[in-house]
Design a protein around this motif. Sequence first.
Motif, PDB file in Angstrom:
ATOM      1  N   ARG A 108       0.825  -1.216   0.000  1.00  0.00           N
ATOM      2  CA  ARG A 108       0.000   0.000   0.000  1.00  0.00           C
ATOM      3  C   ARG A 108       0.855   1.260   0.000  1.00  0.00           C
ATOM      4  O   ARG A 108       0.535   2.235  -0.666  1.00  0.00           O
ATOM      5  CB  ARG A 108      -0.953   0.026   1.196  1.00  0.00           C
ATOM      6  N   GLN A 158       2.028   1.779  -3.490  1.00  0.00           N
ATOM      7  CA  GLN A 158       0.938   2.335  -4.301  1.00  0.00           C
ATOM      8  C   GLN A 158       0.746   3.819  -4.013  1.00  0.00           C
ATOM      9  O   GLN A 158       0.584   4.624  -4.937  1.00  0.00           O
ATOM     10  CB  GLN A 158      -0.368   1.598  -4.018  1.00  0.00           C
ATOM     11  N   LEU A 159       0.775   4.164  -2.748  1.00  0.00           N
ATOM     12  CA  LEU A 159       0.599   5.563  -2.347  1.00  0.00           C
ATOM     13  C   LEU A 159       1.706   6.434  -2.923  1.00  0.00           C
ATOM     14  O   LEU A 159       1.444   7.519  -3.459  1.00  0.00           O
ATOM     15  CB  LEU A 159       0.585   5.644  -0.818  1.00  0.00           C
ATOM     16  N   ALA A 166       3.460   5.840  -5.606  1.00  0.00           N
ATOM     17  CA  ALA A 166       3.276   5.935  -7.058  1.00  0.00           C
ATOM     18  C   ALA A 166       2.204   6.956  -7.410  1.00  0.00           C
ATOM     19  O   ALA A 166       2.355   7.727  -8.363  1.00  0.00           O
ATOM     20  CB  ALA A 166       2.912   4.570  -7.626  1.00  0.00           C
ATOM     21  N   ILE A 167       1.134   6.986  -6.640  1.00  0.00           N
ATOM     22  CA  ILE A 167       0.064   7.962  -6.879  1.00  0.00           C
ATOM     23  C   ILE A 167       0.584   9.370  -6.642  1.00  0.00           C
ATOM     24  O   ILE A 167       0.347  10.275  -7.441  1.00  0.00           O
ATOM     25  CB  ILE A 167      -1.162   7.667  -5.989  1.00  0.00           C
ATOM     26  N   GLU A 168       1.288   9.542  -5.540  1.00  0.00           N
ATOM     27  CA  GLU A 168       1.804  10.873  -5.214  1.00  0.00           C
ATOM     28  C   GLU A 168       2.853  11.331  -6.229  1.00  0.00           C
ATOM     29  O   GLU A 168       2.883  12.498  -6.592  1.00  0.00           O
ATOM     30  CB  GLU A 168       2.360  10.884  -3.793  1.00  0.00           C
ATOM     31  N   ALA A 216       0.961  12.444  -9.335  1.00  0.00           N
ATOM     32  CA  ALA A 216      -0.200  13.294  -9.058  1.00  0.00           C
ATOM     33  C   ALA A 216      -0.396  14.391 -10.093  1.00  0.00           C
ATOM     34  O   ALA A 216      -1.525  14.723 -10.450  1.00  0.00           O
ATOM     35  CB  ALA A 216      -0.094  13.899  -7.662  1.00  0.00           C
ATOM     36  N   ALA A 224      -2.127  12.753 -13.082  1.00  0.00           N
ATOM     37  CA  ALA A 224      -3.363  12.010 -12.852  1.00  0.00           C
ATOM     38  C   ALA A 224      -4.561  12.929 -12.688  1.00  0.00           C
ATOM     39  O   ALA A 224      -4.433  14.111 -12.391  1.00  0.00           O
ATOM     40  CB  ALA A 224      -3.207  11.150 -11.601  1.00  0.00           C
ATOM     41  N   ALA A 236      -7.163  10.437  -8.185  1.00  0.00           N
ATOM     42  CA  ALA A 236      -5.981  10.284  -7.329  1.00  0.00           C
ATOM     43  C   ALA A 236      -6.357  10.480  -5.866  1.00  0.00           C
ATOM     44  O   ALA A 236      -5.893   9.738  -4.992  1.00  0.00           O
ATOM     45  CB  ALA A 236      -4.891  11.267  -7.742  1.00  0.00           C
ATOM     46  N   THR A 237      -7.231  11.448  -5.596  1.00  0.00           N
ATOM     47  CA  THR A 237      -7.676  11.695  -4.222  1.00  0.00           C
ATOM     48  C   THR A 237      -8.456  10.497  -3.684  1.00  0.00           C
ATOM     49  O   THR A 237      -8.244  10.078  -2.545  1.00  0.00           O
ATOM     50  CB  THR A 237      -8.543  12.969  -4.163  1.00  0.00           C
ATOM     51  N   ARG A 285      -8.282   7.330  -4.706  1.00  0.00           N
ATOM     52  CA  ARG A 285      -7.357   6.204  -4.518  1.00  0.00           C
ATOM     53  C   ARG A 285      -6.512   6.390  -3.273  1.00  0.00           C
ATOM     54  O   ARG A 285      -6.298   5.451  -2.508  1.00  0.00           O
ATOM     55  CB  ARG A 285      -6.455   6.052  -5.741  1.00  0.00           C
ATOM     56  N   THR A 286      -6.018   7.601  -3.064  1.00  0.00           N
ATOM     57  CA  THR A 286      -5.207   7.892  -1.880  1.00  0.00           C
ATOM     58  C   THR A 286      -6.012   7.653  -0.610  1.00  0.00           C
ATOM     59  O   THR A 286      -5.519   7.038   0.338  1.00  0.00           O
ATOM     60  CB  THR A 286      -4.686   9.343  -1.931  1.00  0.00           C
TER      61      THR A 286
END
Length: 103
Positions: free
Chosen positions: A26, A29-30, A32-34, A37, A40, A45-46, A48-49
């Motif tokens: 997790r 994943q976090l 990668a999202i950040e 950002a 995305a 993104a919000t 998923r975060t």
Amino acid sequence: MTTVARSPNMTVHEARQRLQHERNSRLTQLSAIEDGAALADGDLATARTAAIRRVLTEITAAEDRLTGDTYGTCQGCKTRIPGERLEILPYVRYCVRCQQRAA
């Protein structure tokens, strides 16, 4: 070999390892999202975060249950959560029946 309370198929060490693996996944994943950002969709993104942060909170709660000797016990009906369910979702709080009622 010490087994997890109410879950004879999994040792405390194995449960901790599974929870740590889930946490690491997790956090990856976090990150990668950040990192992505700017590229995305902001709302996606919000969302998923937020979902990942909820799972991280559940993992911490599962670690507390492991320490408190209640890991593997459904918080709804107090029955044993099947080992197969804990293998798939090591941070789960409820048996399938109670989870379906909560949904």
